[in-house]
Each structure stands twice: as structure tokens, then as C-alpha cells.
Design a protein around this motif. Structure first.
Motif, short mmCIF file in Angstrom:
data_model
loop_
_atom_site.label_atom_id
_atom_site.label_comp_id
_atom_site.label_asym_id
_atom_site.label_seq_id
_atom_site.Cartn_x
_atom_site.Cartn_y
_atom_site.Cartn_z
N THR A 17 0.84 -1.20 0.00
CA THR A 17 0.00 0.00 0.00
C THR A 17 0.87 1.25 0.00
O THR A 17 0.61 2.21 -0.73
CB THR A 17 -0.90 0.01 1.25
OG1 THR A 17 -1.62 -1.22 1.28
CG2 THR A 17 -1.87 1.17 1.24
N PHE A 21 0.83 4.21 -2.86
CA PHE A 21 0.51 5.61 -2.57
C PHE A 21 1.73 6.52 -2.73
O PHE A 21 1.58 7.68 -3.10
CB PHE A 21 -0.13 5.75 -1.19
CG PHE A 21 -1.61 5.46 -1.23
CD1 PHE A 21 -2.51 6.41 -1.70
CD2 PHE A 21 -2.11 4.24 -0.82
CE1 PHE A 21 -3.87 6.15 -1.77
CE2 PHE A 21 -3.47 3.96 -0.88
CZ PHE A 21 -4.35 4.92 -1.35
N SER A 54 -8.68 14.56 -1.80
CA SER A 54 -9.84 13.83 -1.33
C SER A 54 -11.06 14.62 -1.80
O SER A 54 -10.91 15.62 -2.49
CB SER A 54 -9.81 13.71 0.20
OG SER A 54 -9.59 14.99 0.78
N ALA A 80 -4.24 8.72 8.28
CA ALA A 80 -4.20 8.63 6.81
C ALA A 80 -4.31 10.03 6.24
O ALA A 80 -5.13 10.33 5.38
CB ALA A 80 -5.29 7.70 6.29
N CYS A 81 -3.41 10.88 6.69
CA CYS A 81 -3.47 12.32 6.40
C CYS A 81 -3.04 12.67 4.99
O CYS A 81 -3.28 13.79 4.53
CB CYS A 81 -2.56 13.07 7.38
SG CYS A 81 -0.81 12.60 7.24
N GLY A 82 -2.39 11.76 4.28
CA GLY A 82 -1.91 12.07 2.94
C GLY A 82 -0.94 13.25 2.98
O GLY A 82 -0.07 13.34 3.85
N PRO A 86 -6.41 18.66 4.42
CA PRO A 86 -7.59 18.79 5.30
C PRO A 86 -7.21 18.94 6.78
O PRO A 86 -7.77 19.79 7.49
CB PRO A 86 -8.37 17.49 5.05
CG PRO A 86 -8.00 17.13 3.63
CD PRO A 86 -6.54 17.49 3.51
N ASP A 102 0.45 8.73 8.14
CA ASP A 102 0.08 8.10 6.87
C ASP A 102 1.04 6.98 6.56
O ASP A 102 2.21 7.01 6.96
CB ASP A 102 0.10 9.12 5.73
CG ASP A 102 -0.71 8.64 4.53
OD1 ASP A 102 -1.89 9.02 4.41
OD2 ASP A 102 -0.16 7.87 3.71
N VAL A 103 0.53 5.98 5.81
CA VAL A 103 1.35 4.83 5.46
C VAL A 103 2.40 5.18 4.40
O VAL A 103 3.40 4.47 4.26
CB VAL A 103 0.43 3.67 4.97
CG1 VAL A 103 -0.10 3.95 3.56
CG2 VAL A 103 1.12 2.33 5.03
N SER A 104 2.20 6.28 3.68
CA SER A 104 3.10 6.64 2.58
C SER A 104 4.18 7.61 3.06
O SER A 104 3.89 8.77 3.38
CB SER A 104 2.29 7.28 1.44
OG SER A 104 3.13 8.08 0.62
N PHE A 131 -2.93 2.15 9.66
CA PHE A 131 -4.13 1.87 10.45
C PHE A 131 -3.89 0.66 11.36
O PHE A 131 -3.35 -0.35 10.91
CB PHE A 131 -5.31 1.53 9.52
CG PHE A 131 -5.90 2.70 8.82
CD1 PHE A 131 -6.42 3.78 9.53
CD2 PHE A 131 -5.98 2.73 7.43
CE1 PHE A 131 -6.99 4.86 8.87
CE2 PHE A 131 -6.54 3.81 6.77
CZ PHE A 131 -7.05 4.88 7.50
N VAL A 149 -9.97 11.42 6.72
CA VAL A 149 -10.70 11.89 5.54
C VAL A 149 -10.52 10.91 4.37
O VAL A 149 -9.39 10.69 3.90
CB VAL A 149 -10.21 13.31 5.15
CG1 VAL A 149 -10.73 13.71 3.78
CG2 VAL A 149 -10.66 14.31 6.21
N ASP A 150 -11.62 10.34 3.93
CA ASP A 150 -11.68 9.50 2.72
C ASP A 150 -10.61 8.42 2.71
O ASP A 150 -9.94 8.19 1.67
CB ASP A 150 -11.53 10.39 1.46
CG ASP A 150 -12.72 11.33 1.28
OD1 ASP A 150 -13.64 11.29 2.11
OD2 ASP A 150 -12.70 12.10 0.31
N ALA A 151 -10.45 7.72 3.81
CA ALA A 151 -9.34 6.76 3.88
C ALA A 151 -9.65 5.49 4.69
O ALA A 151 -8.99 4.48 4.47
CB ALA A 151 -8.11 7.43 4.48
N PRO A 156 -7.10 -2.54 6.16
CA PRO A 156 -7.30 -3.97 5.93
C PRO A 156 -8.30 -4.57 6.93
O PRO A 156 -9.02 -5.49 6.61
CB PRO A 156 -5.91 -4.58 6.13
CG PRO A 156 -4.95 -3.44 6.02
CD PRO A 156 -5.69 -2.20 6.43
#
Ligand SMILES: C[S@@+](CC[C@H](N)C(=O)[O-])C[C@H]1O[C@@H](n2cnc3c(N)ncnc32)[C@H](O)[C@@H]1O
Length: 271
Positions: A17, A21, A54, A80-82, A86, A102-104, A131, A149-151, A156
Motif C-alpha cells: 500500500t 501511494f 480527497s 491517513a493524512c496524505g 484537510p 500516513d502509510v506513505s 491503520f 478523511v476519505d481513507a 485492511p
């Protein structure tokens, strides 16, 4: 224990993932056209530095800030803030200190760099994490509010993710998230998140439908499909998403969900 995810599988999934991303966020940063599409065709009223990734227009961000009810001196966690738009908008509006996760790693580096654009240098920090796997980076009951937001549909194991949110939230404080319920091209959106939040120990779960936000998403997709991508990977990605999503949108419910952390914070809270 049967309710624990398989650690090997989870770690492999998380790495994949993150790679996916990382590529998406690198392409987004190289594409002024996609950033301009989100600004002009999705919500021109948002300040340009938000650079949405998002589908949350300004009224969505305002409702999230209102629900979180955080203020100066409080800590807000954006899961998961990207690239952080936001979360930094809400932190700036409310005065709260921000911790984005965030994972990225690419997204986290971009968010950290962009904090100055919001005047949040020193008040916003960003960490790499997934997560349900934040035990090493986020302390129990450290957050006065958590947003996502949108995540959450990428988690999983949504129940494990919700329990982890309950772990980091102070009792009585709010978790606010936007997502969809209904069909989706790959994994599918969760059929029903409210029950998952209750199972994780949340109370006062409130689910609001906002189809008007998805009208803006539809307009953005239509505008994106009219362009010629050339070598713009981010635009090609957005067009692929648009082609898959447009026929499904009528069956998807666009949601803002808020929930309050109860005094009992889920079975994993003692980890
Ligand atoms: C649609 S983007 C939204 C980003 C951000 N919330 C925003 O509004 O700009 C979804 C985000 O979820 C993150 N994500 C996906 N799977 C994740 C996971 N397992 N753990 C943490 N973050 C994840 C992605 O890296 C990406 O930043």
C-alpha cells in the motif's frame, strides 16, 4: 487470538500500500493540472494551499472542525493524512496542534514540507504509520480529536483500525471521518461502519449523508475526462478512477460519520 490480524500478511499489505501511494503522491505533486482541477472544478472556495487529494469541500471541513470541537492547546490526530491539506486546514481554523499519520513516506514528507504554507511550522508534525499499527508512534489517550478523511475504507481490518483510534482518543472526545458505503471497483467500501465503531467502544455514533459533496466529485471526474493526459501520470490515474467510479456513484452513499470515545475504549486498549 482469532481477532488479531496475521502480522506477516498485514506487514506485506502495508508495504505494498505504501509503495502504491508513494507513486500516486509523487505523480500528484508533479501535476499542476490535477491540483488545479481539484481547486477550480471541485471547490474554488478552499484556500489554494489545501491542494485537496480527497473529496471534501469546504463545508465538509467545517463540519469536521465543528464536530471535533478542538481548540488551542489540544492535540488533533489526522489518520491517513496524505499530504495533509484537510488536517492542516482544521488545525489552522481551530488552533489545535496537529499530528498527521500516513502509510506513505512520500505523503508524510510532502505534508511536513507544506506545513509552512499553512503557517503551522512547529505546530504540525507528520509520522509514517498504518491503520491499527500506531502503538509505537501514538500514545494512549494522547488525542483530543481524531479525523480521517476519505481513507478508512483502505484499512485492511476496519475494526482493528477503529479500536486503535479508540486507544489514542481521550474518553469523551470525537472521531470524525468521511467515507462512502456501497460498491467500489476493487475491495468495496464497508457495508456499514457505524456497527464497527460501536464494536470498537465508540458511543453517540452519528451518520450523515452528503450527496451534494459527490455532485462536486462527479463534476471533477467529468472535467478530468475531457483533458488529454499526455505524460501526466496523475491525470491518467484520475481518469482511470473516474471511468470506474462514475457508473458506480449512484449506488454509493457519501458519508460524514462522527463518534465519541466512550469510557471503555475497546478490547485492545491496554496494548
Ligand atoms: C484518498 S487519500 C486521502 C488522504 C488525506 N486524508 C486527504 O484527505 O488528503 C487516502 C490516504 O490513505 C492512506 N492509506 C491507505 N492505506 C493506509 C493504511 N493502511 N494506513 C494508513 N494510511 C493509509 C494513503 O496513503 C492516502 O494518503
Amino acid at each position: 487470538m482469532s481477532d488479531q490480524p496475521d502480522q506477516t500478511t498485514t506487514t506485506a499489505t502495508t508495504a505494498t500500500t505504501a509503495d502504491v501511494f508513494d507513486a500516486v503522491f509523487s505523480a500528484y505533486e508533479r501535476s499542476p493540472r490535477v491540483r488545479e482541477l481539484f481547486r477550480a472544478d471541485f471547490d474554488p472556495s478552499l484556500p489554494p494551499e489545501v491542494e485537496l487529494f480527497s473529496f471534501t469541500p469546504s463545508d465538509a471541513l467545517r463540519l469536521i472542525a465543528l464536530a471535533l470541537d478542538v481548540a488551542a492547546g489540544d492535540t488533533l490526530v489526522d489518520l491517513a493524512c496524505g499530504r495533509g491539506g484537510p488536517g492542516m486546514w482544521v488545525a489552522r481554523e481551530t488552533g489545535a496542534r496537529l499530528v498527521g499519520v500516513d502509510v506513505s513516506p512520500v505523503a508524510v514528507a510532502q505534508a511536513q514540507r507544506r506545513a509552512a504554507d499553512f503557517g503551522l511550522s512547529g505546530r504540525a508534525e507528520f509520522r509514517v504509520g498504518a491503520f491499527a499499527e500506531t502503538a509505537e508512534i501514538l500514545r494512549p489517550a494522547m488525542a483530543d480529536g481524531v479525523m480521517c478523511v476519505d481513507a478508512l475504507h483502505f484499512a485492511p481490518d476496519p475494526l482493528a483500525a477503529a479500536r486503535d483510534v479508540a486507544r489514542i482518543l481521550r474518553p469523551g472526545r470525537t472521531f470524525a471521518l468521511t467515507t462512502w458505503e456501497g460498491p467500489r471497483n476493487d475491495a468495496g467500501y464497508p457495508a456499514e461502519l457505524a456497527g464497527t465503531l460501536v464494536a470498537a467502544g465508540f458511543v453517540d455514533v452519528n451518520v450523515e449523508e452528503h450527496p451534494e459533496w459527490d455532485e462536486r466529485r462527479r463534476a471533477l471526474y467529468v472535467a478530468a475526462l475531457e483533458l488529454e493526459p499526455g505524460d501526466d501520470t496523475a491525470l491518467a490515474n484520475l481518469q482511470r478512477e473516474a471511468s470506474v467510479a462514475l457508473p458506480q456513484m449512484a449506488e454509493q452513499r457519501r458519508l460524514l460519520i462522527t463518534a465519541r470515545s466512550g469510557s471503555r475504549t475497546g478490547r485492545n486498549s491496554a496494548r
